[in-house]
Design a protein around this motif. Structure first.
Motif, PDB file in Angstrom:
ATOM      1  N   PHE A   1       1.080  -0.928  -9.387  1.00  0.00           N
ATOM      2  CA  PHE A   1       2.352  -1.328  -8.768  1.00  0.00           C
ATOM      3  C   PHE A   1       2.125  -2.343  -7.655  1.00  0.00           C
ATOM      4  O   PHE A   1       1.380  -2.092  -6.710  1.00  0.00           O
ATOM      5  N   THR A   2       2.762  -3.504  -7.769  1.00  0.00           N
ATOM      6  CA  THR A   2       2.644  -4.557  -6.769  1.00  0.00           C
ATOM      7  C   THR A   2       4.030  -5.113  -6.475  1.00  0.00           C
ATOM      8  O   THR A   2       4.469  -6.102  -7.093  1.00  0.00           O
TER       9      THR A   2
ATOM     10  N   GLU B   1       0.832  -1.207   0.000  1.00  0.00           N
ATOM     11  CA  GLU B   1       0.000   0.000   0.000  1.00  0.00           C
ATOM     12  C   GLU B   1       0.868   1.260   0.000  1.00  0.00           C
ATOM     13  O   GLU B   1       0.592   2.219  -0.731  1.00  0.00           O
TER      14      GLU B   1
ATOM     15  N   ARG C   1       2.291   1.939  -3.413  1.00  0.00           N
ATOM     16  CA  ARG C   1       1.310   2.527  -4.327  1.00  0.00           C
ATOM     17  C   ARG C   1       1.042   3.993  -3.978  1.00  0.00           C
ATOM     18  O   ARG C   1       0.941   4.846  -4.867  1.00  0.00           O
TER      19      ARG C   1
ATOM     20  N   HIS D   1      -0.541   4.971  -9.580  1.00  0.00           N
ATOM     21  CA  HIS D   1       0.378   3.895  -9.204  1.00  0.00           C
ATOM     22  C   HIS D   1       0.528   2.821 -10.265  1.00  0.00           C
ATOM     23  O   HIS D   1       1.425   1.974 -10.196  1.00  0.00           O
TER      24      HIS D   1
END
Length: 209
Positions: free
Chosen positions: A103-104, A87, A90, A100
């Motif tokens: 984005f992971t 989190e 992001r 974001h």
């Protein structure tokens, strides 16, 4: 730590490279410092990385998610990247870029700089993903040297990073050389409860699985 007479301003250091001073609230900095200690007491303790040529890095590191070793990622996954860090990653990209992009991060590298530790110029190039790199600073102030893609020397810019600062680099700056030539001891706010510097770097490896 006091901001001094003039507040530090958000700066676009290079295309795709954004420095946001004081982005992390102090309470969240404390929370992250405590988390970094807890991770180090678990199954992924801090270690000094031995390079292929036999040199030993002066920083001590741990890796959440997909483990990194010089200069590759392992196929296993140890402690998954916590949801809160995903989190934050992001939120950081929204702050830097306005979005974001899904984005992971599947790897989080935590580097601890004890007094005298530093990081030589290098590229984060083991990832197959071109997603940006998100860097969070905690503790002592440092010089962050942001260079060029071609080599470890000039041209480069020196950026002052303090506790709570966010630095994101992606796009045209994703593959530049960077390092930490100096950390300034005893410059962190004492209430943070940290002697030295911690850096949390969030990345997408693009390796899947």
């Amino acid at each position: 730590m006091s901001e001094g007479l003039f507040p530090r301003e958000r700066v676009t250091v290079a295309p795709g490279a954004v420095h946001v001073p004081g982005w992390l609230p102090f309470a969240l900095q404390r929370e992250l410092v405590d988390a970094c200690r807890a991770w180090g007491r678990g199954p992924v303790p801090y270690r000094q990385t031995v390079l292929p040529g036999g040199g030993v890095m002066s920083v001590r590191s741990l890796c959440l998610g997909r483990p990194w070793v010089p200069y590759r990622y392992l196929d296993t996954v140890g402690v998954p990247v916590p949801d809160r860090l995903v989190e934050l990653g992001r939120e950081a990209l929204v702050e830097a870029y306005g979005e974001h992009g899904g984005f992971t991060p599947d790897t989080a590298l935590v580097n601890f700089y004890a007094p005298g530790a530093r990081m030589g110029m290098h590229q984060d190039r083991e990832e197959r993903s071109g997603a940006p790199v998100v860097s969070l600073s905690l503790g002592d102030r440092c010089v962050f040297r942001f260079g060029n893609e071609e080599n470890r020397g000039r041209p480069y810019q020196d950026v002052d990073l303090a506790s709570g600062d966010l630095f994101v680099f992606g796009g045209a700056s994703r593959w530049v050389h960077h390092g930490v030539p100096r950390v300034f001891p005893d410059t962190a706010e004492p209430a943070l409860g940290l002697v030295g510097r911690l850096n949390i770097t969030l990345r997408e490896t693009g390796l899947g699985g």
